[in-house]
Scaffold this motif. Structure first.
Motif, PDB file in Angstrom:
ATOM      1  N   TRP A  22       0.969  40.322 -54.825  1.00  0.00           N
ATOM      2  CA  TRP A  22       1.683  40.373 -56.093  1.00  0.00           C
ATOM      3  C   TRP A  22       1.904  38.961 -56.655  1.00  0.00           C
ATOM      4  N   THR A  23       2.007  38.926 -57.962  1.00  0.00           N
ATOM      5  CA  THR A  23       2.441  37.706 -58.650  1.00  0.00           C
ATOM      6  C   THR A  23       3.634  38.069 -59.542  1.00  0.00           C
ATOM      7  N   CYS A  24       4.676  37.272 -59.438  1.00  0.00           N
ATOM      8  CA  CYS A  24       5.905  37.544 -60.206  1.00  0.00           C
ATOM      9  C   CYS A  24       6.278  36.311 -61.020  1.00  0.00           C
ATOM     10  N   SER A  25       6.518  36.505 -62.324  1.00  0.00           N
ATOM     11  CA  SER A  25       6.990  35.432 -63.207  1.00  0.00           C
ATOM     12  C   SER A  25       8.390  35.817 -63.698  1.00  0.00           C
ATOM     13  N   ALA A  26       9.385  34.985 -63.387  1.00  0.00           N
ATOM     14  CA  ALA A  26      10.777  35.357 -63.690  1.00  0.00           C
ATOM     15  C   ALA A  26      11.554  34.165 -64.221  1.00  0.00           C
ATOM     16  N   ALA A  27      12.619  34.485 -64.967  1.00  0.00           N
ATOM     17  CA  ALA A  27      13.522  33.453 -65.501  1.00  0.00           C
ATOM     18  C   ALA A  27      14.942  34.025 -65.535  1.00  0.00           C
ATOM     19  N   PRO A  28      15.946  33.211 -65.177  1.00  0.00           N
ATOM     20  CA  PRO A  28      17.338  33.687 -65.228  1.00  0.00           C
ATOM     21  C   PRO A  28      17.829  33.774 -66.672  1.00  0.00           C
ATOM     22  N   ILE A  29      18.778  34.679 -66.920  1.00  0.00           N
ATOM     23  CA  ILE A  29      19.381  34.858 -68.241  1.00  0.00           C
ATOM     24  C   ILE A  29      20.816  34.338 -68.169  1.00  0.00           C
ATOM     25  N   PHE A  30      21.171  33.455 -69.106  1.00  0.00           N
ATOM     26  CA  PHE A  30      22.521  32.874 -69.149  1.00  0.00           C
ATOM     27  C   PHE A  30      23.296  33.460 -70.333  1.00  0.00           C
ATOM     28  N   ASP A  31      24.605  33.683 -70.125  1.00  0.00           N
ATOM     29  CA  ASP A  31      25.443  34.165 -71.230  1.00  0.00           C
ATOM     30  C   ASP A  31      25.940  32.969 -72.038  1.00  0.00           C
ATOM     31  N   PRO A  32      26.692  33.179 -73.116  1.00  0.00           N
ATOM     32  CA  PRO A  32      27.170  32.054 -73.944  1.00  0.00           C
ATOM     33  C   PRO A  32      28.045  31.060 -73.200  1.00  0.00           C
ATOM     34  N   ASP A  33      28.618  31.459 -72.072  1.00  0.00           N
ATOM     35  CA  ASP A  33      29.439  30.553 -71.266  1.00  0.00           C
ATOM     36  C   ASP A  33      28.638  29.887 -70.167  1.00  0.00           C
ATOM     37  N   HIS A  34      27.288  29.993 -70.249  1.00  0.00           N
ATOM     38  CA  HIS A  34      26.358  29.354 -69.299  1.00  0.00           C
ATOM     39  C   HIS A  34      26.503  29.914 -67.889  1.00  0.00           C
ATOM     40  N   ARG A  35      26.854  31.172 -67.788  1.00  0.00           N
ATOM     41  CA  ARG A  35      26.880  31.862 -66.509  1.00  0.00           C
ATOM     42  C   ARG A  35      25.671  32.781 -66.423  1.00  0.00           C
ATOM     43  N   ILE A  36      25.057  32.872 -65.235  1.00  0.00           N
ATOM     44  CA  ILE A  36      23.906  33.749 -65.057  1.00  0.00           C
ATOM     45  C   ILE A  36      24.375  35.196 -65.080  1.00  0.00           C
ATOM     46  N   VAL A  37      23.765  36.001 -65.932  1.00  0.00           N
ATOM     47  CA  VAL A  37      24.116  37.417 -66.016  1.00  0.00           C
ATOM     48  C   VAL A  37      22.960  38.319 -65.602  1.00  0.00           C
ATOM     49  N   GLY A  38      21.780  37.741 -65.367  1.00  0.00           N
ATOM     50  CA  GLY A  38      20.641  38.560 -64.975  1.00  0.00           C
ATOM     51  C   GLY A  38      19.364  37.743 -64.921  1.00  0.00           C
ATOM     52  N   ALA A  39      18.237  38.468 -64.791  1.00  0.00           N
ATOM     53  CA  ALA A  39      16.922  37.809 -64.765  1.00  0.00           C
ATOM     54  C   ALA A  39      15.895  38.764 -65.352  1.00  0.00           C
ATOM     55  N   LEU A  40      14.865  38.192 -65.987  1.00  0.00           N
ATOM     56  CA  LEU A  40      13.753  38.964 -66.554  1.00  0.00           C
ATOM     57  C   LEU A  40      12.483  38.577 -65.815  1.00  0.00           C
ATOM     58  N   GLN A  41      11.667  39.595 -65.466  1.00  0.00           N
ATOM     59  CA  GLN A  41      10.466  39.317 -64.638  1.00  0.00           C
ATOM     60  C   GLN A  41       9.307  40.187 -65.090  1.00  0.00           C
ATOM     61  N   ILE A  42       8.084  39.590 -65.029  1.00  0.00           N
ATOM     62  CA  ILE A  42       6.829  40.347 -65.165  1.00  0.00           C
ATOM     63  C   ILE A  42       6.125  40.277 -63.818  1.00  0.00           C
ATOM     64  N   SER A  43       5.744  41.444 -63.284  1.00  0.00           N
ATOM     65  CA  SER A  43       5.062  41.505 -61.986  1.00  0.00           C
ATOM     66  C   SER A  43       3.765  42.285 -62.126  1.00  0.00           C
ATOM     67  N   GLY A  44       2.835  41.919 -61.260  1.00  0.00           N
ATOM     68  CA  GLY A  44       1.559  42.625 -61.239  1.00  0.00           C
ATOM     69  C   GLY A  44       0.677  42.085 -60.130  1.00  0.00           C
TER      70      GLY A  44
END
Length: 658
Positions: A161-183
């Motif tokens: 597998w190959t996974c490309s991901a990036a963390p998601i920050f809220d307006p207060d610069h806290r991590i609230v999640g991550a988005l990833q494409i895998s295949g």
């Protein structure tokens, strides 16, 4: 330059080397991947697996899904758009929370089926310390985008597998999640990570917009709550001067029908307030009559995005309310009246009549008298009897303040006038007493340099705060008091003669207690009643002989000393009866102790007691045929006491007692 296959072979060797030796020579693998492998090794991750992630049941998954509904709702449109670009490429788009729990996924069916074989589905947790190096888990750990391809994964089952991901920050610069494409590792390119980063930036931008909208909504609710509940009347107008909103306090002043009308209905003629609204100017606390209500009016302009006046907020504050607030919170009220002055002696009555007459005027008053005679009692009574009674009564003891503080107390100070000055400055006693009375006690103790400033203020009726440059007119009646002989102080050079003549327009001399011995009886009984009421104790009886001692004493401390003696005697009483033995030594030793007689309770029976005592004296005078010495021996008191009582009861010695 190495071919793709050569890079794969080199990566395979590097992975084998790390698994075997626990380390890899520098340059064989990317630093962020090597750091992740080292963390996985330390955490004890099974490199032969990679599918032992946390799997939540539908019931367990419901709560985190609801908690992240805003994130899901915001990210879903961008996930759909992203998938449109990669549809048919064998890729799947995943959204996780801040802990790596997959919340949503969109992808090609066959690839999604393969993903499920390694538990890459909704409701599974992909923390790095659980399943090894992977896109979601590692990006959350290092807090930045990353692409993990093939054998860069720590666990064998993810090597395809190959996974490309990036963390998601809220307006207060806290991590609230991550988005990833895998295949599949052969289906992903470097540009895939760029697509993920762009999508995450769009999601974060949308989160900021939503947060700003939420804050604006909350702010609007708070401001509206303040607007509706504030004690000041307030109206909001548009750029044409039409009233858009009005709060309940303003309705009470202007009436509810004013909404939708023009400001000209309030400000009948062309006024500075209308000009201020049109020109975007501010007016602060300017007096204005609104339908017979005397108000302080303040205008504050509203501006649009082009800094053009677009209406205004106008505040209406009734002056009567302002004065009441000042008086209540500054304790600037006179509580005593002439009816509170206890005594019936001619000299006291004459002084009260003189003070009543002076109260109706506007001239400065000088109250003279020894310490403890009640000079402030007269000052407060004068204020309450005068036309200025609705205004404040401000008192200042000139002897109680250091020289350097007198000016700031009297005249106030501006912002930054001196070190330690209150921010914004502070009004002085003259300003606080505006419309009322300023009582300067112990004026004879005021330093000479301050006397000159006070003289100028009394002459001009204007003040300037210390450190300020604004001239403030003051409407104050000044009442001064002192125990000193100011005429002598002038001759000694301790008091300015010009100030003396300025304050000595109306002079009232409060008599000392020894000048009005007839007032000792009602004063003492009144003090006993008040002290007992204050202490919540039983009012004791008072032996009549006690008053003989009290009258014989010269009272250097006047009424204040009498009150002190009354409290001491109440404290010393154990039997419910105040006797001569309870008197302080300096008073008791002035007179021989008279024989005890029937105790009398102070209060409503005072007159009955006096009449009974008069009848006894008349009877004894008849018995002794007018011989004062015989009456004194019978009553076991001195001849002077008998003479004083004869005068008090109006009994003439020359009348026939035979």
């Amino acid at each position: 330059m190495l071919s793709k296959q050569s890079r794969r072979n080199a990566l395979d060797l590097a992975w084998q080397e790390f698994i075997t030796c626990g380390d890899v020579r520098k340059g064989k693998v990317r630093p962020e991947i090597l750091a992740s492998w080292q963390r996985c090794c330390k955490a004890g991750v099974d490199y032969t697996d990679g599918t032992r992630c946390d799997i939540l049941s539908p019931e367990q998954f419901e709560r985190p899904w609801k908690n992240h509904y805003t994130l899901i709702k915001t990210a879903k449109p961008f996930m759909n758009k992203l998938y449109e670009f990669v549809a048919g490429s064998g890729l799947v788009v995943f959204l996780s929370d801040e802990c790596g729990l997959i919340l949503e996924s969109i992808g090609d069916g066959d690839v999604a089926d393969n993903a499920s074989k390694v538990n890459l589905v909704k409701g599974t947790g992909w923390k790095e310390e659980t399943v090894g190096t992977n896109g979601i888990g590692t990006s959350l750990k290092i807090k930045k985008p990353i692409q993990v391809s093939g054998k860069e994964h720590y666990c064998i089952k993810l090597h395809t597998w190959t996974c490309s991901a990036a963390p998601i920050f809220d307006p207060d610069h806290r991590i609230v999640g991550a988005l990833q494409i895998s295949g599949p590792s052969h289906a992903v390119h470097l540009h895939t990570l760029g697509m993920i980063v762009a999508a995450v930036e769009a999601i974060e931008s949308q989160l900021r917009i939503q947060e700003n909208t939420r804050e604006l909504t909350l702010l609007n609710q708070r401001l509206n709550g303040i607007f509706q509940t504030m004690s000041d009347g307030a109206v909001i107008t548009d750029k044409n001067g039409l009233i858009c909103q009005i709060n309940p306090a303003a309705e009470a002043i202007l009436g509810s029908k004013i909404k939708g009308g023009s400001l000209k209905r309030i400000f009948k003629h062309r006024s500075p307030f209308l000009d201020a609204v049109e020109q975007g100017k501010t007016i602060t606390d300017r007096e204005f009559m609104v339908d017979a209500v005397h108000c302080l009016v303040t205008t504050s302009p509203l501006w649009d995005g082009n800094q053009t006046p677009n209406g205004a907020v106008i505040f209406f504050n009734p002056i009567t309310k302002v004065k009441k607030l000042i008086n209540r919170f500054s304790s600037a009220q006179a509580s005593f009246r002439f009816s509170d002055i206890i005594g019936r002696s001619p000299v006291l009555k004459a002084t009260i009549d003189e003070a009543r007459h002076a109260a109706s005027g506007t001239s400065n008053i000088l109250i003279l008298g020894e310490s403890g005679t009640g000079k402030e009692l007269f000052a407060q009574s004068i204020h309450n009897y005068s036309p200025r009674q609705p205004g404040p009564f401000i008192a200042l003891n000139c002897a109680a303040l250091p020289r350097e503080l007198i000016s700031s107390e009297l005249f106030g100070y501006a912002d930054g006038a001196f070190t330690g000055a209150r921010k914004g400055g502070r009004p002085g006693k003259f300003e606080m007493a505006a419309g009322g009375t300023l009582f300067l006690d112990e004026i004879g103790d005021m330093p000479l340099d301050q006397q000159a400033i006070l003289l100028r203020v009394l002459q001009e009726k204007k003040i300037t705060r210390i450190g300020g440059d604004h001239i403030i007119p003051v409407d104050v009646r000044v009442v001064c008091a002192t125990h000193k002989d100011l005429k002598q102080e002038v001759e000694k050079g301790n008091f300015r003669s010009d100030l003396y003549y300025r304050i000595n327009v109306i002079r009232i001399r409060v008599p000392s207690l020894r000048q009005r011995p007839d007032d000792i009886y009602p004063l003492f009984t009144d003090l006993v009643n008040k002290i007992c009421a204050r202490q919540g104790s039983y009012v004791p009886h008072i032996m009549p002989a006690v008053f003989d001692y009290l009258v014989a004493y010269d009272w250097p401390g006047n009424v204040r000393e009498l009150e002190n003696v009354a409290e001491k005697m109440i404290s010393a009483d154990r039997s419910g009866c105040i006797e001569p033995d309870h008197l302080p030594r300096e008073i008791f030793e002035r007179r021989p102790s008279p024989a005890p007689v029937e105790p009398v309770r102070p209060g409503t029976r005072n007159m009955d007691h006096l009449m009974a005592e008069r009848d006894i004296m008349v009877a004894l005078l008849k018995q002794h045929q007018g011989n004062v010495s015989g009456v004194a021996r019978e009553m076991k008191v001195s001849r002077n006491t008998i003479y004083r009582k004869l005068k008090f009861f109006g009994i003439c010695r020359d009348q026939s007692f035979t």
